[in-house]
Design a protein around this motif. Sequence first.
Motif, PDB file in Angstrom:
ATOM      1  N   MET A 168      -3.068   5.849 -12.102  1.00 28.66           N
ATOM      2  CA  MET A 168      -3.523   6.375 -10.816  1.00 28.66           C
ATOM      3  C   MET A 168      -4.927   5.858 -10.529  1.00 28.66           C
ATOM      4  O   MET A 168      -5.792   5.861 -11.424  1.00 28.66           O
ATOM      5  CB  MET A 168      -3.539   7.905 -10.826  1.00 28.66           C
ATOM      6  N   ALA A 169      -5.151   5.424  -9.299  1.00 26.96           N
ATOM      7  CA  ALA A 169      -6.473   4.918  -8.916  1.00 26.96           C
ATOM      8  C   ALA A 169      -6.713   5.235  -7.452  1.00 26.96           C
ATOM      9  O   ALA A 169      -5.893   4.901  -6.595  1.00 26.96           O
ATOM     10  CB  ALA A 169      -6.553   3.414  -9.153  1.00 26.96           C
ATOM     11  N   ALA A 170      -7.831   5.893  -7.164  1.00 23.37           N
ATOM     12  CA  ALA A 170      -8.192   6.226  -5.786  1.00 23.37           C
ATOM     13  C   ALA A 170      -9.619   5.771  -5.520  1.00 23.37           C
ATOM     14  O   ALA A 170     -10.547   6.213  -6.200  1.00 23.37           O
ATOM     15  CB  ALA A 170      -8.057   7.726  -5.538  1.00 23.37           C
ATOM     16  N   ASP A 171      -9.760   4.862  -4.577  1.00 23.55           N
ATOM     17  CA  ASP A 171     -11.071   4.379  -4.140  1.00 23.55           C
ATOM     18  C   ASP A 171     -11.885   3.768  -5.278  1.00 23.55           C
ATOM     19  O   ASP A 171     -13.077   4.020  -5.411  1.00 23.55           O
ATOM     20  CB  ASP A 171     -11.866   5.499  -3.459  1.00 23.55           C
ATOM     21  N   VAL A 172     -11.224   2.949  -6.082  1.00 23.34           N
ATOM     22  CA  VAL A 172     -11.940   2.266  -7.167  1.00 23.34           C
ATOM     23  C   VAL A 172     -12.461   0.897  -6.720  1.00 23.34           C
ATOM     24  O   VAL A 172     -13.236   0.261  -7.443  1.00 23.34           O
ATOM     25  CB  VAL A 172     -11.042   2.104  -8.415  1.00 23.34           C
ATOM     26  N   VAL A 173     -12.034   0.441  -5.538  1.00 31.43           N
ATOM     27  CA  VAL A 173     -12.476  -0.858  -5.023  1.00 31.43           C
ATOM     28  C   VAL A 173     -13.433  -0.624  -3.870  1.00 31.43           C
ATOM     29  O   VAL A 173     -13.060  -0.115  -2.816  1.00 31.43           O
ATOM     30  CB  VAL A 173     -11.277  -1.714  -4.554  1.00 31.43           C
ATOM     31  N   VAL A 195       3.878   1.829 -13.609  1.00 32.16           N
ATOM     32  CA  VAL A 195       3.726   1.807 -12.152  1.00 32.16           C
ATOM     33  C   VAL A 195       2.295   2.196 -11.806  1.00 32.16           C
ATOM     34  O   VAL A 195       1.779   3.194 -12.308  1.00 32.16           O
ATOM     35  CB  VAL A 195       4.711   2.781 -11.470  1.00 32.16           C
ATOM     36  N   ILE A 196       1.658   1.388 -10.965  1.00 35.62           N
ATOM     37  CA  ILE A 196       0.324   1.694 -10.466  1.00 35.62           C
ATOM     38  C   ILE A 196       0.457   2.313  -9.084  1.00 35.62           C
ATOM     39  O   ILE A 196       1.136   1.767  -8.214  1.00 35.62           O
ATOM     40  CB  ILE A 196      -0.547   0.429 -10.376  1.00 35.62           C
ATOM     41  N   LEU A 197      -0.172   3.456  -8.873  1.00 33.92           N
ATOM     42  CA  LEU A 197      -0.297   4.052  -7.541  1.00 33.92           C
ATOM     43  C   LEU A 197      -1.781   4.035  -7.194  1.00 33.92           C
ATOM     44  O   LEU A 197      -2.592   4.697  -7.852  1.00 33.92           O
ATOM     45  CB  LEU A 197       0.266   5.474  -7.528  1.00 33.92           C
ATOM     46  N   TRP A 198      -2.121   3.263  -6.167  1.00 31.43           N
ATOM     47  CA  TRP A 198      -3.507   2.918  -5.890  1.00 31.43           C
ATOM     48  C   TRP A 198      -3.799   3.124  -4.404  1.00 31.43           C
ATOM     49  O   TRP A 198      -3.184   2.487  -3.554  1.00 31.43           O
ATOM     50  CB  TRP A 198      -3.744   1.468  -6.326  1.00 31.43           C
ATOM     51  N   ALA A 199      -4.717   4.034  -4.111  1.00 32.79           N
ATOM     52  CA  ALA A 199      -5.156   4.275  -2.733  1.00 32.79           C
ATOM     53  C   ALA A 199      -6.501   3.595  -2.527  1.00 32.79           C
ATOM     54  O   ALA A 199      -7.432   3.775  -3.313  1.00 32.79           O
ATOM     55  CB  ALA A 199      -5.276   5.767  -2.454  1.00 32.79           C
ATOM     56  N   MET A 200      -6.602   2.818  -1.442  1.00 31.68           N
ATOM     57  CA  MET A 200      -7.799   2.010  -1.221  1.00 31.68           C
ATOM     58  C   MET A 200      -8.288   2.166   0.207  1.00 31.68           C
ATOM     59  O   MET A 200      -7.513   2.070   1.162  1.00 31.68           O
ATOM     60  CB  MET A 200      -7.506   0.530  -1.495  1.00 31.68           C
ATOM     61  N   ARG A 201      -9.583   2.397   0.330  1.00 31.80           N
ATOM     62  CA  ARG A 201     -10.202   2.406   1.655  1.00 31.80           C
ATOM     63  C   ARG A 201     -10.773   1.024   1.926  1.00 31.80           C
ATOM     64  O   ARG A 201     -11.569   0.497   1.139  1.00 31.80           O
ATOM     65  CB  ARG A 201     -11.316   3.455   1.730  1.00 31.80           C
ATOM     66  N   PHE A 202     -10.341   0.444   3.042  1.00 30.18           N
ATOM     67  CA  PHE A 202     -10.772  -0.907   3.385  1.00 30.18           C
ATOM     68  C   PHE A 202     -12.135  -0.853   4.063  1.00 30.18           C
ATOM     69  O   PHE A 202     -12.343  -0.117   5.011  1.00 30.18           O
ATOM     70  CB  PHE A 202      -9.744  -1.589   4.277  1.00 30.18           C
ATOM     71  N   SER A 209     -10.810  -8.749  -0.376  1.00 27.36           N
ATOM     72  CA  SER A 209     -10.245  -9.929  -1.022  1.00 27.36           C
ATOM     73  C   SER A 209      -9.699  -9.600  -2.407  1.00 27.36           C
ATOM     74  O   SER A 209      -8.899 -10.363  -2.962  1.00 27.36           O
ATOM     75  CB  SER A 209     -11.298 -11.037  -1.133  1.00 27.36           C
ATOM     76  N   PHE A 210     -10.112  -8.467  -2.951  1.00 27.00           N
ATOM     77  CA  PHE A 210      -9.578  -8.031  -4.241  1.00 27.00           C
ATOM     78  C   PHE A 210      -8.069  -7.858  -4.166  1.00 27.00           C
ATOM     79  O   PHE A 210      -7.357  -8.131  -5.135  1.00 27.00           O
ATOM     80  CB  PHE A 210     -10.252  -6.721  -4.655  1.00 27.00           C
ATOM     81  N   GLU A 215      -2.620  -9.334  -5.897  1.00 24.32           N
ATOM     82  CA  GLU A 215      -1.242  -9.734  -5.626  1.00 24.32           C
ATOM     83  C   GLU A 215      -0.815 -10.948  -6.424  1.00 24.32           C
ATOM     84  O   GLU A 215       0.386 -11.172  -6.615  1.00 24.32           O
ATOM     85  CB  GLU A 215      -1.063 -10.016  -4.139  1.00 24.32           C
ATOM     86  N   ALA A 216      -1.765 -11.737  -6.893  1.00 28.06           N
ATOM     87  CA  ALA A 216      -1.412 -12.892  -7.718  1.00 28.06           C
ATOM     88  C   ALA A 216      -0.910 -12.459  -9.092  1.00 28.06           C
ATOM     89  O   ALA A 216      -0.204 -13.221  -9.771  1.00 28.06           O
ATOM     90  CB  ALA A 216      -2.625 -13.810  -7.876  1.00 28.06           C
ATOM     91  N   ARG A 217      -1.231 -11.238  -9.494  1.00 26.15           N
ATOM     92  CA  ARG A 217      -0.885 -10.772 -10.839  1.00 26.15           C
ATOM     93  C   ARG A 217       0.090  -9.599 -10.842  1.00 26.15           C
ATOM     94  O   ARG A 217       0.689  -9.291 -11.869  1.00 26.15           O
ATOM     95  CB  ARG A 217      -2.158 -10.355 -11.583  1.00 26.15           C
ATOM     96  N   PHE A 218       0.229  -8.936  -9.694  1.00 36.45           N
ATOM     97  CA  PHE A 218       1.070  -7.744  -9.612  1.00 36.45           C
ATOM     98  C   PHE A 218       1.975  -7.814  -8.387  1.00 36.45           C
ATOM     99  O   PHE A 218       1.601  -8.369  -7.360  1.00 36.45           O
ATOM    100  CB  PHE A 218       0.200  -6.477  -9.502  1.00 36.45           C
TER     101      PHE A 218
END
Length: 251
Positions: A168-173, A195-202, A209-210, A215-218
Amino acid sequence: MELEGTAESETGTRADVDAGAGDEVLAKAIMSRRFSPSLITTEVWEGYNFADVGIRIKESTDIYGAVLWPSALVLCYFLDTHHDEYNLLDKNVIEIGAGTGLVTIVTSLLGAVVTSTDLPDVLSNLQYNVSRNTRGRCRHVPRVTELTWGQELEERFPRVSCHFDYIMAADVVYGHPYLNELMDTFEHLCQEGTVILWAMRFRLAPENSFVERFEARFHLEELYDLPSLCIKLYRATKKRPISQLSFGAAA
């Protein structure tokens, strides 16, 4: 534990989501899970309703990582309204960049075996929130431990013995200088079947660009797109190395 507070009635239902509810309807349903104390208390906290439980979260405003951001609400709402498809009962879960611990608390309340991680200066507040909201309520007592992205990964989480069903990851980027280390951490913790569940604020281009690098790896699937909150929720699994792919029998 009943909490004194006021909450808006939840707008939007699971049917809305499945039917492709508009951004504003879904965003309002998510944000309605937050409520404020109705009484003046000696401690400042914010309230949230997930897994049929009132949750109190204390922030530490002098530490950036100990503030709750909306991405965590998006991820918690998804888990709470999709627990048939994403059944966390007895699943082994790790949260990276846990911050205030809301995602850790909700996943624990939903029955998971949770390892909650963040930097050393965040752990005290994280442990406080997790203990206060899960004690006596959860099937498994969540573990809170240090994880500095990219450092001592094999020593602290050996791949031979640490297999996680979910990350689980929320706002790590965001605009921090450790995106390469974050990528290394995702790669180390994510094994076959994880399974990764990842919420990201752009926000800005460097962080955005992350996603392209990721996407190149997952394998990446978009679950929610919420332009009004500038947040997307992703599901990801690790791509198999080319050397492991089967191209049929050799001639």
